[in-house]
Design a protein around this motif. Structure first.
Motif, PDB file in Angstrom:
ATOM      1  N   PHE A 198     -30.770  50.011  -2.116  1.00  0.00           N
ATOM      2  CA  PHE A 198     -31.794  49.230  -1.423  1.00  0.00           C
ATOM      3  C   PHE A 198     -31.636  47.745  -1.710  1.00  0.00           C
ATOM      4  O   PHE A 198     -30.919  47.358  -2.649  1.00  0.00           O
ATOM      5  N   PHE A 199     -32.306  46.955  -0.900  1.00  0.00           N
ATOM      6  CA  PHE A 199     -32.197  45.496  -1.007  1.00  0.00           C
ATOM      7  C   PHE A 199     -33.560  44.906  -0.643  1.00  0.00           C
ATOM      8  O   PHE A 199     -34.006  45.044   0.494  1.00  0.00           O
ATOM      9  N   PHE A 200     -34.208  44.308  -1.631  1.00  0.00           N
ATOM     10  CA  PHE A 200     -35.539  43.745  -1.382  1.00  0.00           C
ATOM     11  C   PHE A 200     -35.561  42.231  -1.547  1.00  0.00           C
ATOM     12  O   PHE A 200     -34.698  41.633  -2.192  1.00  0.00           O
ATOM     13  N   ASN A 201     -36.600  41.659  -0.981  1.00  0.00           N
ATOM     14  CA  ASN A 201     -36.895  40.237  -1.102  1.00  0.00           C
ATOM     15  C   ASN A 201     -37.674  40.006  -2.402  1.00  0.00           C
ATOM     16  O   ASN A 201     -38.354  40.912  -2.883  1.00  0.00           O
ATOM     17  N   ALA A 202     -37.579  38.804  -2.958  1.00  0.00           N
ATOM     18  CA  ALA A 202     -38.488  38.394  -4.038  1.00  0.00           C
ATOM     19  C   ALA A 202     -39.175  37.119  -3.572  1.00  0.00           C
ATOM     20  O   ALA A 202     -38.555  36.064  -3.479  1.00  0.00           O
ATOM     21  N   HIS A 203     -40.452  37.255  -3.229  1.00  0.00           N
ATOM     22  CA  HIS A 203     -41.201  36.113  -2.697  1.00  0.00           C
ATOM     23  C   HIS A 203     -42.009  35.467  -3.825  1.00  0.00           C
ATOM     24  O   HIS A 203     -41.822  35.781  -5.005  1.00  0.00           O
ATOM     25  N   ASN A 204     -42.903  34.584  -3.473  1.00  0.00           N
ATOM     26  CA  ASN A 204     -43.569  33.756  -4.483  1.00  0.00           C
ATOM     27  C   ASN A 204     -44.611  34.469  -5.332  1.00  0.00           C
ATOM     28  O   ASN A 204     -44.884  34.052  -6.448  1.00  0.00           O
ATOM     29  N   ASP A 205     -45.262  35.490  -4.757  1.00  0.00           N
ATOM     30  CA  ASP A 205     -46.421  36.069  -5.444  1.00  0.00           C
ATOM     31  C   ASP A 205     -45.917  37.078  -6.473  1.00  0.00           C
ATOM     32  O   ASP A 205     -45.626  38.229  -6.151  1.00  0.00           O
TER      33      ASP A 205
END
Lengths: 530, 133
Positions: free
Chosen positions: A257-264
């Motif tokens: 899998f491949f996820f985003n890492a956002h600010n929160d």
């Protein structure tokens, strides 16, 4: 008296002032959490995690010609990067040769231009493919580039069973978000199951799909949508593999899998934890996988490109640090950190180095690697993990009511959900309900002066010359015969991969191969909704 | 206002990043304009044809593939070749500052980068539309 009327995550989930034991009261430790390395893997897939082995530092890079990108790869490996990740240019991604009219102006611009095995040999020249793992961000032509990698490995004397890496090969999220599709869904899914079957026999350490939420989030989704749509896609691939007659335990351990890492930060950590729990349960209970490796959700993370600002670009280093911290606290297996200049252009060498150093500082200096799932047991994190899981299940049910992922794509369901969320977010920023430093608060008049990477203006001409040289020097009868065999496999039921490898070894180009497949499969057009 | 401003939101080239295009299209629509969205992967010639067929006042091009220096001037040349010189052409996307003067010299009225508020784009469009509304 509080500063605001409501507090919420970046995705809009309400957040209470304080979380207490009753907020996570229903949790049963062995059932819902388990120790790291134990089902359902909420706390992580390994017992020792980063005490045993750090995450792979894998910076996505590619620009210009294979020669230029090879130099950047060698530089990054010298600087301590531990895996490669190839960015291809738009013509390669869309399956056109560099001299196709639609490639005009795009050759080598957002990634490296690869037309044939000749380019691939240069791209990995001097890089031992038996030792380095390589991720390739390629989807519609994934089978072609995988075949080229296998062929490039063979030329180095490295057999398929010693190659390791990943092709993104996640076509469903292309229809949903990233939009680099070529063929319609049904033949695209068939190419994917061909790759799964081929790799299980010939390239057993290869990750055959990187099921990607990253692009869904970048297109504007919330964290819960990213989680839900990605796992729904994952389950669709499992169902496609099983429908093609493959044993789930043969191919599922190679799904990643491949996820985003956002600010929160907390929302992101909760998202990764929920993802592992949902996947383990689905694989074991819904799909009957018996091999524990099939239950593990292994994932790569990239920090959020869409969070970067063109204004005061140095601040992006700080944003990326917070995002990378979320990925590490969430137990990622590999990580790409974005460079500060990416709201302007592809990363310069200096910016790319700082991005890599950010990961190295987290690993060496911050102490967060010393224990596994350090946020586990936090009332807030556990409550948020549950909320993420529930939100995902509500979406799974909605998707099922529409008949599954592909019918939902054809109805424009995902596209509309994402567009709604993107617009709502932009309105929150514009109304200053959500602060973005340098954009809607703490702005300064500035002339941005950071050195930007510029693609050499001669790149396109040079690449086209090289391509034409390859076409002159190869055995064109051999190419034609190989393309004919590939076409007949594509028209029938036979796995296309052996014929694909044969075609690339004859130096058939990406565009020639994809044109043949376009003739067989047709092309996809999406309704232009906004 | 006698009639609505007509805008073609266009995606030239091969990149599929349509978040910005869709958000801007909605902002235009919410501001009372008629919006035509080209969809993805359009050639300059296809966009010129769409601008003519839809008789638009504004062509707003969204591009994140870095191919703006090749594709945007091609749209403007195509419009001029069809005798159209009164359409407002705007660009949004990832465009390095050093490329902006060249785009303006080719006939682009404004380039909007990341972080531009939607109202800024809408107001600019209303104030700079060249045809009588």
């Amino acid at each position: 008296m509080e500063r605001r009327e409501r507090f919420q995550t970046i995705s809009g989930l309400p957040v209470r002032p304080c979380y207490r034991p009753e907020d996570a009261a229903q949790l049963e430790y062995p059932r819902d959490l388990g120790d790291p390395g134990q089902y359902p893997f909420t706390r992580g897939i390994h017992h020792t995690m980063y005490r045993g082995r750090l995450w792979t530092m894998r910076q996505f890079s590619g620009f210009g010609t294979a020669l230029e990108t090879n130099a950047r790869f060698r530089y990054l490996l010298e600087q301590g990067q531990t895996g490669l990740s190839v960015a291809f240019d738009m013509p390669t991604i869309m399956g056109y040769d560099s001299d196709h009219p639609r490639a005009y102006g795009e050759v080598g611009v957002v990634g490296v231009a690869i037309d044939s095995l000749a380019d691939m040999e240069i791209l990995f020249s001097g890089i031992p493919l038996g030792q380095v793992s390589t991720s390739m961000t390629i989807n519609a032509p994934a089978s072609v580039l995988l075949a080229m990698y296998v062929a490039a490995g063979a030329k180095q004397g490295v057999p398929g069973d010693r190659l390791s890496g990943t092709v993104q090969n996640d076509i469903l999220k292309e229809y949903i978000a990233q939009k680099s599709y070529v063929f319609p869904p049904a033949p695209s899914m068939r190419l994917i199951t061909d790759i799964m079957a081929y790799c299980s026999r010939h390239v057993p350490r290869w990750n055959t799909i990187s099921i990607s939420g990253y692009h869904i989030r970048e297109a504007g989704s919330t964290a819960a949508q990213e989680l839900a749509f990605t796992l729904a896609d994952g389950m669709a691939y499992v169902e496609a593999g099983m429908a093609a007659g493959l044993d789930v335990d043969v191919f599922a351990p190679r799904l990643s899998f491949f996820f985003n890492a956002h600010n929160d930060l907390f929302e992101e950590v909760a998202k990764y934890r929920a993802a592992r729990r949902i996947w383990a349960r689905a694989m074991k209970e819904k799909y009957g996988a018996r091999d524990p490796r099939s239950w593990l959700l292994r994932f790569h993370t990239q920090t959020a490109g869409c969070s970067l600002t063109a204004q005061q670009p140095e601040n992006n280093i700080v944003r990326t640090t917070v995002q990378a911290l979320a990925a590490v606290l969430g137990g990622t297996q590999s990580l790409h950190t974005n460079s500060m200049d990416e709201a302007w252009a592809l990363p310069s060498e200096k910016a790319a180095t700082i991005a890599l150093r950010t990961q190295q500082i987290l690993a060496e200096e911050s102490g967060v690697v010393n224990t596994v799932d350090p946020l586990g047991g936090s009332y807030f994190i556990e409550a948020l993990t549950n909320e993420m899981e529930q939100a995902a299940h509500a979406y799974f049910q909605a998707i099922e009511r529409m008949g599954g992922v592909i019918p939902a794509i054809e109805k424009g369901f995902f596209q509309r959900e994402i567009a709604d969320a993107a617009y709502a977010y932009q309105r929150r920023v514009d109304s200053k309900a959500y602060g973005v430093v340098g954009v809607n608060c703490y702005e300064v008049p500035e002339k941005v002066e950071i050195p930007l990477l510029r693609i050499h203006p001669e790149t396109e001409r040079r690449q086209v010359e090289r391509l034409q040289q390859v076409r002159r020097e190869r055995d064109n009868a051999q190419v034609e015969a190989a393309l004919g065999r590939l076409e007949s496999c594509a028209r029938g039921q036979e796995n296309v991969m052996p014929a694909m490898v044969e075609a690339v070894c004859a130096y058939a180009t990406v565009g020639e191969i994809m044109d043949r497949l376009r003739q067989v499969f047709g092309v996809y057009r999406e309704p232009a909704l906004f | 206002m006698d009639r609505k401003i007509r805008v073609l939101v266009g995606k030239p080239g091969l990149d599929g990043h349509d978040r910005g295009a869709k958000v801007v299209a909605r902002a235009y629509r919410d501001a009372g304009m008629e919006v035509i969205y080209s969809g993805l992967h359009r050639t300059p010639a296809e966009l010129v044809q769409a601008a003519i067929d839809e008789d638009v006042d504004v062509v707003a091009l969204s591009i994140l593939s870095g191919a703006h220096n090749a594709l945007v001037p091609a749209v403007l040349e195509g419009l001029r070749a069809q005798g159209i010189d009164d359409v407002l052409v705007l660009v949004g996307g990832i465009v390095p500052e050093h490329d902006v003067p060249g785009l303006k010299a080719a006939g682009v009225s404004a380039v909007f980068g990341p972080g531009t508020p939607l109202d800024t784009i809408v107001e600019y469009t209303k104030n700079h539309v060249r045809r009588a509304i």
